[in-house]
Design a protein around this motif. Structure first.
Motif, mmCIF file in Angstrom:
data_model
loop_
_atom_site.group_PDB
_atom_site.id
_atom_site.type_symbol
_atom_site.label_atom_id
_atom_site.label_comp_id
_atom_site.label_asym_id
_atom_site.label_seq_id
_atom_site.Cartn_x
_atom_site.Cartn_y
_atom_site.Cartn_z
ATOM 1 N N PRO A 1 0.924 -1.336 0.114
ATOM 2 C CA PRO A 1 0.391 0.408 0.030
ATOM 3 C C PRO A 1 0.912 1.337 -0.347
ATOM 4 N N GLY A 2 0.212 2.030 -0.174
ATOM 5 C CA GLY A 2 1.117 4.060 -0.388
ATOM 6 C C GLY A 2 -0.408 4.637 -0.596
ATOM 7 N N THR A 3 0.909 6.093 -1.398
ATOM 8 C CA THR A 3 0.628 6.886 -1.800
ATOM 9 C C THR A 3 0.527 7.467 -3.244
ATOM 10 N N TYR A 4 0.324 7.967 -4.417
ATOM 11 C CA TYR A 4 0.828 8.795 -5.234
ATOM 12 C C TYR A 4 0.235 10.254 -5.133
ATOM 13 N N PRO B 1 -4.141 7.001 -2.922
ATOM 14 C CA PRO B 1 -4.111 5.583 -1.835
ATOM 15 C C PRO B 1 -3.769 4.620 -3.466
ATOM 16 N N VAL B 2 -3.037 4.422 -3.250
ATOM 17 C CA VAL B 2 -2.779 3.360 -4.526
ATOM 18 C C VAL B 2 -2.069 1.297 -3.772
ATOM 19 N N GLU B 3 -1.768 1.209 -5.057
ATOM 20 C CA GLU B 3 -1.238 -0.265 -4.420
ATOM 21 C C GLU B 3 0.221 -0.773 -5.544
ATOM 22 N N VAL C 1 0.664 0.486 -10.970
ATOM 23 C CA VAL C 1 0.174 0.839 -9.513
ATOM 24 C C VAL C 1 -1.233 0.727 -10.119
ATOM 25 N N THR C 2 -2.154 0.808 -9.361
ATOM 26 C CA THR C 2 -3.647 0.672 -8.920
ATOM 27 C C THR C 2 -4.203 1.184 -7.789
ATOM 28 N N PHE D 1 5.649 3.797 -1.121
ATOM 29 C CA PHE D 1 4.315 2.939 -0.779
ATOM 30 C C PHE D 1 5.668 2.444 0.456
ATOM 31 N N THR D 2 5.295 1.071 1.342
ATOM 32 C CA THR D 2 5.340 0.199 2.305
ATOM 33 C C THR D 2 5.481 -0.989 1.993
#
Length: 266
Positions: free
Chosen positions: A67-70, A74-76, A87-88, A121-122
């Protein structure tokens, strides 16, 4: 697993300090490798070696995600390519940022270059109960419930419920020529998945009967008792989200209110 690509999110197990994607089909669980890891792996086709997982195998099992951010969304991160990360996101405004939908059912996606500072993201590993043991435990419970049905005779009542929330239950009543079963809907068992009840052929509630129902004419064959047991297990596990039979309790009595024991369920 291709070492040159990061694996897509999903469920994995760790075997001898290596991550393998967990794979399954009805009644079977396994991991696969492109080389023979040890004697427990057997060749499957020309390219793969497979290790079957037994219900008593003790392996770490977890869900992998990124999970993360762009740009604040919020994205993955799902995988990579030679040119960046795929990335979605489900954010409806992502198309403004260049995300596109591969098909109408999937999320929006975009290829983002490695090192883009706006992508953060992590990698998370979330431990989960081992599904192969859970599946085996439910199979055993289904057999025990099948046996118990023979003792739900005329005037006998049986309720099997979640210890943590008695509103998540299936209940049975014996009659001279019938075995009746009921399961509550979302109005009683909060967040119950009524799609699963319908999927497993429970009869929907009506004005006269507020619960979902099923019934079996007696005398019945073992396979008919087993079919009803599978329907009830689907309600408990799939519709009510009860993870394991270990979370269940039961109450049983015969009219007038005299306690009845079901050794098969203890």
């Amino acid at each position: 697993m291709n070492p040159d690509r990061i694996p897509a999110p999903g469920r994995f197990v760790r075997y001898r300090e290596v991550e393998y994607r967990l794979q399954h089909s009805p009644g079977k669980w396994w991991i696969a490798s492109d080389h023979e890891v040890d004697e427990s792996f057997t060749k499957a086709g020309r390219r793969y070696f497979v290790r079957q997982i037994g219900h008593d195998d003790v392996l770490d099992c977890y869900d992998l995600s990124r999970p993360g951010t762009y740009r604040g969304m919020p994205v993955e991160v799902v995988t990579d390519s030679p040119h960046g990360y795929w990335v979605t996101t489900r954010d409806p405004m992502a198309d403004v940022q260049g995300f596109e939908r591969a098909d109408h059912r999937g999320p929006l996606q975009k290829l983002i270059a490695f090192g883009d500072p706006e992508l953060q993201f992590t990698v998370t590993h979330t431990p989960v109960p081992v599904p192969w043991k859970i599946a085996h435990d439910w199979e055993v419970f289904t057999e025990r419930l099948t046996d118990a049905f023979r003792d739900v005779t005329d005037g006998v009542f049986l309720i099997v419920h979640a210890a943590a929330d008695p509103r998540r239950y299936v209940q049975f009543a014996g009659a001279p020529d019938r075995l009746y079963a009921e399961a509550p809907g979302a109005d009683v068992a909060k967040d119950a998945d009524e799609f699963q009840l319908r999927r497993f052929d429970w009869v929907a509630p009506d004005v006269a009967q507020p619960n979902w129902t099923s019934e079996l004419r007696r005398p019945a064959l073992t396979k008919e008792f087993a079919q009803l047991a599978r329907r009830c297990v689907a309600a408990l596990h799939e519709a009510y989200g009860i993870t394991s039979p270990e979370e269940l309790r039961y109450r049983a009595w015969r009219e007038p209110a005299t306690a009845v024991e079901f050794p098969a369920l203890d």
